[in-house]
Enzyme design. Structure first.
Site, mmCIF file in Angstrom:
data_model
loop_
_atom_site.group_PDB
_atom_site.id
_atom_site.type_symbol
_atom_site.label_atom_id
_atom_site.label_comp_id
_atom_site.label_asym_id
_atom_site.label_seq_id
_atom_site.Cartn_x
_atom_site.Cartn_y
_atom_site.Cartn_z
ATOM 1 N N GLY A 1 0.821 -1.219 0.000
ATOM 2 C CA GLY A 1 0.000 0.000 0.000
ATOM 3 C C GLY A 1 0.849 1.260 0.000
ATOM 4 O O GLY A 1 2.026 1.256 0.361
ATOM 5 N N ARG B 1 -1.363 8.597 3.890
ATOM 6 C CA ARG B 1 -1.579 9.484 5.044
ATOM 7 C C ARG B 1 -0.318 9.672 5.891
ATOM 8 O O ARG B 1 -0.260 10.538 6.739
ATOM 9 C CB ARG B 1 -2.735 8.931 5.898
ATOM 10 N N ARG C 1 32.212 5.364 20.902
ATOM 11 C CA ARG C 1 31.875 5.027 19.514
ATOM 12 C C ARG C 1 32.262 3.582 19.187
ATOM 13 O O ARG C 1 32.897 2.902 19.994
ATOM 14 C CB ARG C 1 32.560 6.022 18.588
ATOM 15 N N ASN D 1 45.302 10.358 15.815
ATOM 16 C CA ASN D 1 45.287 9.087 15.083
ATOM 17 C C ASN D 1 45.235 9.258 13.573
ATOM 18 O O ASN D 1 45.395 8.303 12.839
ATOM 19 C CB ASN D 1 44.092 8.240 15.541
HETATM 20 C C1 UD1 Z 1 -7.938 -2.312 6.196
HETATM 21 C C2 UD1 Z 1 -9.267 -3.075 6.115
HETATM 22 C C3 UD1 Z 1 -10.158 -2.651 7.274
HETATM 23 C C4 UD1 Z 1 -9.444 -2.869 8.587
HETATM 24 C C5 UD1 Z 1 -8.092 -2.181 8.596
HETATM 25 C C6 UD1 Z 1 -7.322 -2.581 9.819
HETATM 26 C C7 UD1 Z 1 -9.681 -3.492 3.760
HETATM 27 C C8 UD1 Z 1 -10.468 -3.111 2.566
HETATM 28 N N1 UD1 Z 1 -9.908 -2.819 4.877
HETATM 29 O O1 UD1 Z 1 -8.246 -0.938 5.981
HETATM 30 O O2 UD1 Z 1 -11.378 -3.373 7.249
HETATM 31 O O3 UD1 Z 1 -10.260 -2.404 9.652
HETATM 32 O O4 UD1 Z 1 -7.312 -2.542 7.452
HETATM 33 O O5 UD1 Z 1 -6.148 -1.827 9.947
HETATM 34 O O6 UD1 Z 1 -8.900 -4.412 3.671
HETATM 35 N N2 UD1 Z 1 -2.156 -3.009 0.805
HETATM 36 C C9 UD1 Z 1 -1.563 -3.654 -0.267
HETATM 37 N N3 UD1 Z 1 -2.026 -3.435 -1.522
HETATM 38 C C10 UD1 Z 1 -3.081 -2.614 -1.775
HETATM 39 C C11 UD1 Z 1 -3.698 -1.962 -0.663
HETATM 40 C C12 UD1 Z 1 -3.218 -2.187 0.602
HETATM 41 O O7 UD1 Z 1 -0.619 -4.417 -0.091
HETATM 42 O O8 UD1 Z 1 -3.453 -2.466 -2.938
HETATM 43 C C13 UD1 Z 1 -1.633 -3.257 2.156
HETATM 44 C C14 UD1 Z 1 -1.098 -2.008 2.859
HETATM 45 O O9 UD1 Z 1 0.278 -1.857 2.640
HETATM 46 C C15 UD1 Z 1 -1.399 -2.280 4.323
HETATM 47 C C16 UD1 Z 1 -2.596 -3.217 4.284
HETATM 48 O O10 UD1 Z 1 -2.683 -3.723 2.981
HETATM 49 O O11 UD1 Z 1 -0.338 -2.941 4.986
HETATM 50 C C17 UD1 Z 1 -3.884 -2.492 4.646
HETATM 51 O O12 UD1 Z 1 -4.063 -1.395 3.796
HETATM 52 P P1 UD1 Z 1 -4.634 -0.016 4.341
HETATM 53 O O13 UD1 Z 1 -4.741 0.913 3.203
HETATM 54 O O14 UD1 Z 1 -3.932 0.396 5.557
HETATM 55 O O15 UD1 Z 1 -6.135 -0.494 4.705
HETATM 56 P P2 UD1 Z 1 -7.115 0.228 5.709
HETATM 57 O O16 UD1 Z 1 -7.814 1.305 4.987
HETATM 58 O O17 UD1 Z 1 -6.421 0.559 6.955
HETATM 59 MG MG MG Z 2 -4.470 0.512 7.567
#
Ligand code: UD1
Ligand code: MG
Length: 505
Positions: A16, A20, A340, A393
């Protein structure tokens, strides 16, 4: 559980964007008390001893992949080139492993407080109930931004609804999806094919898979995390700070229960990778990082930062910064010391105030008490290094080594111009620039001899306060009947006294 033959795979979602966070660093690589967010998640999953661990990378793929091979060399990475949602991420990963069967544990890469026990329980619930999917849930006070667990009237699981897609009524639900699941791989694969992007973000939500499985009549279970902090994700820097505080409290409480005194746990920061013995005392504003190890009864702080440093039993370290140092038992370091990499102190060494030590072996009982730089050196036992000493040194191109023997006494304000050796039991005179070896037992003197120009002030600065003071002193000396004959010879103080006369040193 070891009797269960079902193959297990761990899949960590770390592709992801982490928008934010507003950072040049991929979200999952932000550090938190000794590991990255992703490092914590991998550490929580490791005790499952899955046959395969896969990390989905995308944003900052190169950096994240390099980090994974460093902290979890047993794991593979799969590239999700475009981030089209958590469901898409899992679909891409499964396409790379068409042969997988058994249990797939899916974890978001940003839930660093997850405990291995909780993960184990989740997998156990999942496998014991023969569920198609099992979701880790938690009850949180502020569920804003998280997926809500929507239940049927009989309390059974109905669906996960994302905050942004939820109705007001659903937003009032405080049971949330932790983003941690166990799936039957085969059923998951089928369900992923049916995912739509019909939601506020136009993404493939992994969470929708759960409802799809349910609709198709497959059993879906939930496992409730007793400690809701385990489910907390990290989406921005404010959440990162909150997670860090929670992690700090968890680590500190565990050490205090294990016999460590913390005078102010709130200002004491100990990485998960640090080890502390019994009766260690940590004073306020102490930061212990990396592979730091502290021995029994050692007292650290206030205001100390130790990175990859070992401290022996009953040593004290006060207001110091140490990186890659070895501090022996009963040593005393600080206040205001900087050790160090390669600083190695044997037992009962004293490193005092405004002293910097780098790549130096310092023997038992030796003291470097004040205002000195010791670099690239070997110093024997029970030697005293005079105040304001510099181990010279560096010749601008290369570093050179200085050897000082045991029971030596070096004078204040010495320069040891390396390479140079001072033998056992040797002395050096204050203000010396030592460029040649000093044999054992010799006194090395390397400074200009003092010359007093009598009457200079009266001749060259007549009428000044200095001249008048000199005149008064001379008048009283001349009238004194019995001048003390013993005070004229300065030799007795030459090693330790700091006479700022005509010396060039
Ligand atoms: C997600 C969940 C939500 C949950 C929350 C908990 C979904 C749709 N929602 O939301 O229900 O309450 O986590 O923290 O799953 N990522 C990828 N590829 C992508 C998108 C995301 O690998 O295309 C990974 C991100 O790096 C991250 C994780 O998935 O580690 C979650 O993604 P994030 O965007 O944080 O999801 P939330 O909106 O928090
Ligand atoms: Mg999240």
């Amino acid at each position: 559980m070891s009797g269960d033959a079902r193959p297990r795979t761990v899949l960590v979602l770390a592709a992801g964007e982490g928008k934010r966070m507003k950072s040049a660093t991929p979200k999952v690589l932000h550090p938190l008390l000794g590991r990255t967010l992703l490092g914590h998640v991998l550490a929580a999953a490791q005790p499952l001893e899955a046959e395969r661990t896969v990390v989905v990378v995308g944003r900052g793929a190169e950096q994240v992949t390099a980090h994974v091979s460093e902290v979890a060399p047993y794991a593979d990475t799969v590239l999700q080139a475009e981030q089209r949602g958590t469901g898409h991420a899992v679909r891409v990963a499964l396409a790379a492993y068409p042969e997988l069967t058994g249990t797939l544990v899916v974890l978001n890469g940003d839930v660093p407080l997850l405990r291995p026990e909780t993960l184990r329980e989740l997998v156990h619930t999942h496998e014991a109930t023969g569920s198609a999917a099992t979701v880790l849930t938690a009850e949180v006070a502020d569920p804003a931004g998280l997926g809500r667990i929507v239940r049927n009237e009989d309390g059974s699981f109905a669906a996960i609804v994302e905050h942004r897609d939820a109705t007001d009524e659903q937003r009032a639900i405080t049971e949330i999806n932790a983003g941690i699941y166990a799936f039957d791989v085969t059923l998951l694969r089928d369900a992923l094919e049916k995912l739509s992007t019909d939601n506020d973000q136009g993404e493939e939500y992994l969470t929708d898979v759960i409802a799809l499985l349910r609709t198709d009549g497959h059993p879906v279970a939930t496992h409730h995390a007793a400690d809701a902090t385990e489910a907390l994700g990290c989406n921005d820097r404010a959440e990162l700070a909150r997670l860090r505080k929670l992690m700090q409290q968890r680590i500190n409480t565990a050490w205090m229960r294990d016999g460590v005194t913390m005078e102010d746990p709130d200002s004491t920061w100990v990485d998960v990778t640090v080890t502390l013995a019994r009766d260690v005392v940590l004073r306020p504003n102490t930061y212990l990082h990396g592979a730091t190890r502290i021995g029994e009864g050692a007292q650290i702080g206030p205001e100390v930062t130790l990175i990859d440093t070992t401290v022996g039993e009953a040593a004290t370290v006060v207001r110091a910064q140490c990186d890659g140092a070895e501090i022996g038992p009963e040593c005393s370091v600080g206040p205001y010391a900087y050790l160090r990499p390669g600083a190695k102190l044997a037992r009962k060494v004293k490193i005092g105030t405004y002293v910097e030590v780098k790549k130096a072996d310092i023997g038992e009982g030796t003291k470097v008490p004040h205002l000195s730089y010791v670099g690239d050196a070997t110093i024997g036992e029970y030697t005293n290094i005079g105040a304001a000493t510099v181990f010279v040194n560096y010749d601008g191109v290369q570093k050179h080594h200085t050897v000082i023997g045991s029971h030596a006494r070096t004078g204040a304000d010495n320069m040891f111009v390396a390479p140079v050796t001072v033998g056992d039991g040797a002395y050096t005179a204050a203000g010396s620039v030592i460029t040649q070896d000093v044999p054992p037992g010799a006194m090395g003197v390397a400074r200009a001899r003092q010359r007093n120009v009598e009457g200079w002030v009266l001749r060259r600065r007549p009428g000044t306060a200095a001249a008048e003071a000199a005149q008064r002193a001379q008048a009283s000396t001349n009238t004194s009947a019995n001048p003390d004959p013993g005070v004229a010879d300065g030799e007795a103080t030459s090693e330790t006294g700091r006479k700022r006369g005509g010396d060039a040193g």
